[in-house]
Design a protein around this motif. Structure first.
Motif, PDB file in Angstrom:
ATOM      1  N   PHE A  95      45.926  29.076  39.995  1.00 27.25           N
ATOM      2  CA  PHE A  95      44.390  29.476  40.254  1.00 27.25           C
ATOM      3  C   PHE A  95      44.480  29.718  41.699  1.00 27.25           C
ATOM      4  CE2 PHE A  95      39.626  29.602  40.885  1.00 27.25           C
ATOM      5  CZ  PHE A  95      39.013  30.520  40.405  1.00 27.25           C
ATOM      6  N   VAL A  96      45.132  28.209  42.145  1.00 30.47           N
ATOM      7  CA  VAL A  96      44.452  27.671  43.626  1.00 30.47           C
ATOM      8  C   VAL A  96      45.230  28.537  43.906  1.00 30.47           C
ATOM      9  CG1 VAL A  96      45.597  25.943  45.379  1.00 30.47           C
ATOM     10  CG2 VAL A  96      43.421  25.544  43.535  1.00 30.47           C
ATOM     11  N   GLY A  97      46.651  29.417  43.947  1.00 28.12           N
ATOM     12  CA  GLY A  97      47.293  30.671  44.413  1.00 28.12           C
ATOM     13  C   GLY A  97      46.624  31.190  44.315  1.00 28.12           C
ATOM     14  N   VAL A  98      46.173  32.005  43.072  1.00 24.55           N
ATOM     15  CA  VAL A  98      45.520  33.562  43.350  1.00 24.55           C
ATOM     16  C   VAL A  98      44.221  33.246  44.757  1.00 24.55           C
ATOM     17  CG1 VAL A  98      43.946  34.898  42.828  1.00 24.55           C
ATOM     18  CG2 VAL A  98      45.803  34.161  41.371  1.00 24.55           C
ATOM     19  N   LEU A  99      43.710  32.257  44.661  1.00 25.27           N
ATOM     20  CA  LEU A  99      42.931  31.710  45.805  1.00 25.27           C
ATOM     21  C   LEU A  99      43.340  32.450  47.700  1.00 25.27           C
ATOM     22  CD1 LEU A  99      40.532  29.551  44.457  1.00 25.27           C
ATOM     23  CD2 LEU A  99      40.095  31.404  44.578  1.00 25.27           C
ATOM     24  N   ALA A 100      44.939  31.636  47.513  1.00 29.27           N
ATOM     25  CA  ALA A 100      44.986  31.421  48.693  1.00 29.27           C
ATOM     26  C   ALA A 100      45.770  32.956  49.319  1.00 29.27           C
ATOM     27  CB  ALA A 100      46.562  30.332  48.722  1.00 29.27           C
ATOM     28  N   GLN A 101      46.274  33.708  48.113  1.00 29.60           N
ATOM     29  CA  GLN A 101      46.071  34.669  48.209  1.00 29.60           C
ATOM     30  C   GLN A 101      44.758  35.302  49.010  1.00 29.60           C
ATOM     31  OE1 GLN A 101      47.854  36.793  44.823  1.00 29.60           O
ATOM     32  NE2 GLN A 101      50.034  35.869  45.136  1.00 29.60           N
ATOM     33  N   ILE A 102      44.154  35.570  47.953  1.00 25.91           N
ATOM     34  CA  ILE A 102      42.462  35.923  48.752  1.00 25.91           C
ATOM     35  C   ILE A 102      42.264  36.336  49.974  1.00 25.91           C
ATOM     36  CG2 ILE A 102      40.210  36.625  47.769  1.00 25.91           C
ATOM     37  CD1 ILE A 102      40.923  36.124  44.916  1.00 25.91           C
ATOM     38  N   SER A 103      42.518  34.898  50.222  1.00 27.27           N
ATOM     39  CA  SER A 103      42.797  34.185  51.907  1.00 27.27           C
ATOM     40  C   SER A 103      43.043  34.763  52.663  1.00 27.27           C
ATOM     41  CB  SER A 103      42.156  32.846  51.896  1.00 27.27           C
ATOM     42  OG  SER A 103      41.314  32.073  50.704  1.00 27.27           O
ATOM     43  N   ALA A 104      44.500  34.813  52.602  1.00 23.57           N
ATOM     44  CA  ALA A 104      45.528  35.450  53.330  1.00 23.57           C
ATOM     45  C   ALA A 104      44.930  36.923  53.582  1.00 23.57           C
ATOM     46  CB  ALA A 104      46.920  35.536  52.673  1.00 23.57           C
ATOM     47  N   LEU A 105      44.418  37.799  52.588  1.00 21.90           N
ATOM     48  CA  LEU A 105      44.077  39.248  52.142  1.00 21.90           C
ATOM     49  C   LEU A 105      43.180  39.225  53.001  1.00 21.90           C
ATOM     50  CD1 LEU A 105      44.408  42.566  51.400  1.00 21.90           C
ATOM     51  CD2 LEU A 105      42.824  41.471  49.112  1.00 21.90           C
TER      52      LEU A 105
END
Length: 118
Positions: A95-105
Motif C-alpha cells: 500500500f505504501v508503495g502505491v502511495l509513493a507511485q501516486i506521489s510520483a505521479l
C-alpha cells in the motif's frame, strides 16, 4: 455469417482500495506515521514527541484506522508500564508503495503544469 463483435461489461473503480487511498490521504498524519515507522520510531509516545503538532488523540485515531485497514499491525506487550509498538504489515508495504507511485505521479503533473505556465 455471425458477427465477431465482442461485448464488454462496464469497468468499475475498485471501491475498497479507492476508499483506503482517499481515507489515508485525507488523514494528514498517516504519511508522517509511515515515515516515522520507516525510521524506526514505532511507539506512540515517541511518535508524538518526534512531530510538532501531533496530539496523542489524533495519533491514536490515525493508528486505529491504519490497523483496521490492515496497513499497520499493533503489538501490545504484557509489561508494566504497558508498551505498544506498531509495524507496517506486508500488505501495508504494498500500500505504501502505491502511495509513493501516486506521489510520483503528482510530481510529474506539477512539473508538466509548471512547464505549461512558462
Amino acid at each position: 455469417m455471425k458477427s465477431q463483435e465482442k461485448f464488454f461489461t462496464r469497468k468499475m473503480a475498485p471501491q475498497t482500495s479507492a476508499r483506503m487511498v482517499e481515507t489515508i490521504f485525507g488523514c494528514k498524519w498517516s504519511l508522517t506515521v509511515y515515515h516515522l515507522l520507516e525510521n524506526g520510531i514505532n511507539r506512540p509516545g515517541e511518535m508524538v514527541r518526534s512531530v510538532d503538532g501531533l496530539s496523542t488523540k489524533v495519533l491514536n485515531q490515525c493508528l486505529k484506522r491504519n490497523v483496521d485497514f490492515g496497513i499497520l499491525d499493533k503489538v501490545e506487550y504484557n509489561e508494566i508500564p504497558p508498551r505498544v509498538e506498531y509495524t507496517i504489515t506486508e500488505f501495508g508495504e504494498k500500500f505504501v508503495g502505491v502511495l509513493a507511485q501516486i506521489s510520483a505521479l503528482q510530481e510529474d503533473i506539477d512539473a508538466q503544469q509548471s512547464q505549461n505556465h512558462n
